[in-house]
Scaffold this motif. Structure first.
Motif, PDB file in Angstrom:
ATOM      1  N   TYR A  60       0.835 -33.767 -19.184  1.00 32.50           N
ATOM      2  CA  TYR A  60       1.283 -35.149 -19.011  1.00 32.50           C
ATOM      3  C   TYR A  60       2.661 -35.089 -18.363  1.00 32.50           C
ATOM      4  CZ  TYR A  60      -2.342 -37.422 -21.850  1.00 32.50           C
ATOM      5  OH  TYR A  60      -3.528 -37.926 -22.316  1.00 32.50           O
ATOM      6  N   PRO A  61       3.079 -36.148 -17.681  1.00 29.52           N
ATOM      7  CA  PRO A  61       4.432 -36.152 -17.112  1.00 29.52           C
ATOM      8  C   PRO A  61       5.474 -35.902 -18.208  1.00 29.52           C
ATOM      9  CG  PRO A  61       3.160 -37.978 -16.241  1.00 29.52           C
ATOM     10  CD  PRO A  61       2.331 -37.361 -17.347  1.00 29.52           C
ATOM     11  N   GLY A  62       6.352 -34.942 -17.975  1.00 28.18           N
ATOM     12  CA  GLY A  62       7.378 -34.595 -18.952  1.00 28.18           C
ATOM     13  C   GLY A  62       6.881 -33.661 -20.044  1.00 28.18           C
ATOM     14  N   ASP A  63       5.619 -33.299 -20.009  1.00 28.42           N
ATOM     15  CA  ASP A  63       5.023 -32.428 -21.022  1.00 28.42           C
ATOM     16  C   ASP A  63       4.164 -31.372 -20.323  1.00 28.42           C
ATOM     17  OD1 ASP A  63       3.997 -31.271 -23.325  1.00 28.42           O
ATOM     18  OD2 ASP A  63       2.769 -32.990 -23.896  1.00 28.42           O
ATOM     19  N   ASP A  72      -9.613 -24.027 -18.982  1.00 33.83           N
ATOM     20  CA  ASP A  72     -10.035 -24.068 -20.391  1.00 33.83           C
ATOM     21  C   ASP A  72      -8.889 -24.185 -21.398  1.00 33.83           C
ATOM     22  OD1 ASP A  72     -12.779 -23.820 -19.660  1.00 33.83           O
ATOM     23  OD2 ASP A  72     -12.482 -21.667 -19.422  1.00 33.83           O
ATOM     24  N   ALA A  73      -7.712 -24.558 -20.958  1.00 33.04           N
ATOM     25  CA  ALA A  73      -6.588 -24.718 -21.885  1.00 33.04           C
ATOM     26  C   ALA A  73      -6.616 -26.119 -22.490  1.00 33.04           C
ATOM     27  CB  ALA A  73      -5.262 -24.489 -21.172  1.00 33.04           C
ATOM     28  N   PHE A  74      -6.326 -26.195 -23.772  1.00 32.31           N
ATOM     29  CA  PHE A  74      -6.162 -27.467 -24.466  1.00 32.31           C
ATOM     30  C   PHE A  74      -5.176 -27.258 -25.596  1.00 32.31           C
ATOM     31  CE2 PHE A  74      -9.472 -25.390 -26.897  1.00 32.31           C
ATOM     32  CZ  PHE A  74      -9.254 -25.776 -28.214  1.00 32.31           C
ATOM     33  N   ARG A  75      -4.656 -28.362 -26.110  1.00 30.89           N
ATOM     34  CA  ARG A  75      -3.679 -28.263 -27.193  1.00 30.89           C
ATOM     35  C   ARG A  75      -4.036 -29.254 -28.285  1.00 30.89           C
ATOM     36  NH1 ARG A  75       1.695 -29.744 -24.993  1.00 30.89           N
ATOM     37  NH2 ARG A  75       1.064 -31.828 -25.571  1.00 30.89           N
ATOM     38  N   PRO A 103       5.891 -22.567 -25.624  1.00 34.32           N
ATOM     39  CA  PRO A 103       4.928 -23.654 -25.818  1.00 34.32           C
ATOM     40  C   PRO A 103       3.570 -23.409 -25.174  1.00 34.32           C
ATOM     41  CG  PRO A 103       6.856 -24.425 -24.584  1.00 34.32           C
ATOM     42  CD  PRO A 103       7.040 -22.971 -24.843  1.00 34.32           C
ATOM     43  N   SER A 104       3.459 -22.373 -24.343  1.00 37.87           N
ATOM     44  CA  SER A 104       2.173 -22.090 -23.710  1.00 37.87           C
ATOM     45  C   SER A 104       1.407 -20.967 -24.416  1.00 37.87           C
ATOM     46  CB  SER A 104       2.371 -21.731 -22.239  1.00 37.87           C
ATOM     47  OG  SER A 104       3.047 -20.496 -22.107  1.00 37.87           O
ATOM     48  N   PRO A 113       6.128 -29.444 -28.111  1.00 40.12           N
ATOM     49  CA  PRO A 113       7.195 -29.320 -27.119  1.00 40.12           C
ATOM     50  C   PRO A 113       7.914 -30.625 -26.785  1.00 40.12           C
ATOM     51  CG  PRO A 113       5.045 -28.797 -26.159  1.00 40.12           C
ATOM     52  CD  PRO A 113       4.843 -29.002 -27.616  1.00 40.12           C
ATOM     53  N   VAL A 114       7.296 -31.764 -27.028  1.00 36.89           N
ATOM     54  CA  VAL A 114       7.940 -33.056 -26.774  1.00 36.89           C
ATOM     55  C   VAL A 114       8.167 -33.814 -28.078  1.00 36.89           C
ATOM     56  CG1 VAL A 114       7.700 -35.305 -25.635  1.00 36.89           C
ATOM     57  CG2 VAL A 114       6.983 -33.224 -24.445  1.00 36.89           C
ATOM     58  N   TYR A 115       7.176 -33.842 -28.950  1.00 39.59           N
ATOM     59  CA  TYR A 115       7.248 -34.651 -30.165  1.00 39.59           C
ATOM     60  C   TYR A 115       7.593 -33.865 -31.424  1.00 39.59           C
ATOM     61  CZ  TYR A 115       5.211 -37.964 -26.974  1.00 39.59           C
ATOM     62  OH  TYR A 115       4.992 -38.772 -25.892  1.00 39.59           O
TER      63      TYR A 115
END
Length: 157
Positions: A60-63, A72-75, A103-104, A113-115
């Motif tokens: 996402y923008p900023g994330d 295949d990456a998801f969080r 964070p990766s 990483p953002v929240y």
């Protein structure tokens, strides 16, 4: 641990509404393909409540730090409460971490990483090493969301 396994686990909890945005439902296009979990026994996406957990499949923008643009990456993102956040990170949500986590990195529970500053934890591509932790974090976040819902319902009576 696949996204479908995570979704199936959370769907199995009583009163959970799983929202998967897509074309025609009024959600922003950037959210399509992601999954949002709410405690909502009436089956309606709450207008004033945040999800207790999410699965995101893209940057996402900023994330961008989790590098979800990889194949295949998801969080998995979870709001498990302050005490659980502290137990996993060793610091309060609003405090800076003493050691910076990548964070990766896959299979690692980290402050989001953002929240993270509001108590969210995250795991990129949870695997066998983090499966039990992710289930526990999701269960904890679910119990907290259910408790908040019940308190609000009682106060409205």
């Amino acid at each position: 641990m696949t996204m479908d396994e995570i979704i199936g686990f959370v769907d199995g909890l009583d009163g959970v509404l799983t929202f998967r945005p897509g074309p025609g439902d009024g959600s922003p296009e950037i959210s399509w393909g992601d999954t949002f979990f709410y405690y909502s026994p009436d089956g309606v996406v709450p207008a004033t409540t945040q999800p207790f957990a999410t699965i995101v499949t893209k940057n996402y923008p900023g994330d961008e730090a989790s590098r979800l643009d990889r194949p295949d990456a998801f969080r998995v993102n979870v709001s498990p409460g302050k005490e659980t956040f502290i137990r996993w990170t060793g610091h309060e949500p609003r405090e800076a971490a003493t050691a910076k986590a990548d964070p990766s990195a896959a299979h690692t529970v980290i402050a989001h990483p953002v929240y993270g500053t509001i108590g969210w934890l995250a795991v990129v591509n949870p695997g066998p090493r983090t499966e039990a932790a992710v289930r526990d974090l999701l269960s904890t976040a679910y119990r907290l969301a259910r408790s908040r819902y019940e308190r609000r319902a009682d106060a409205a009576r």
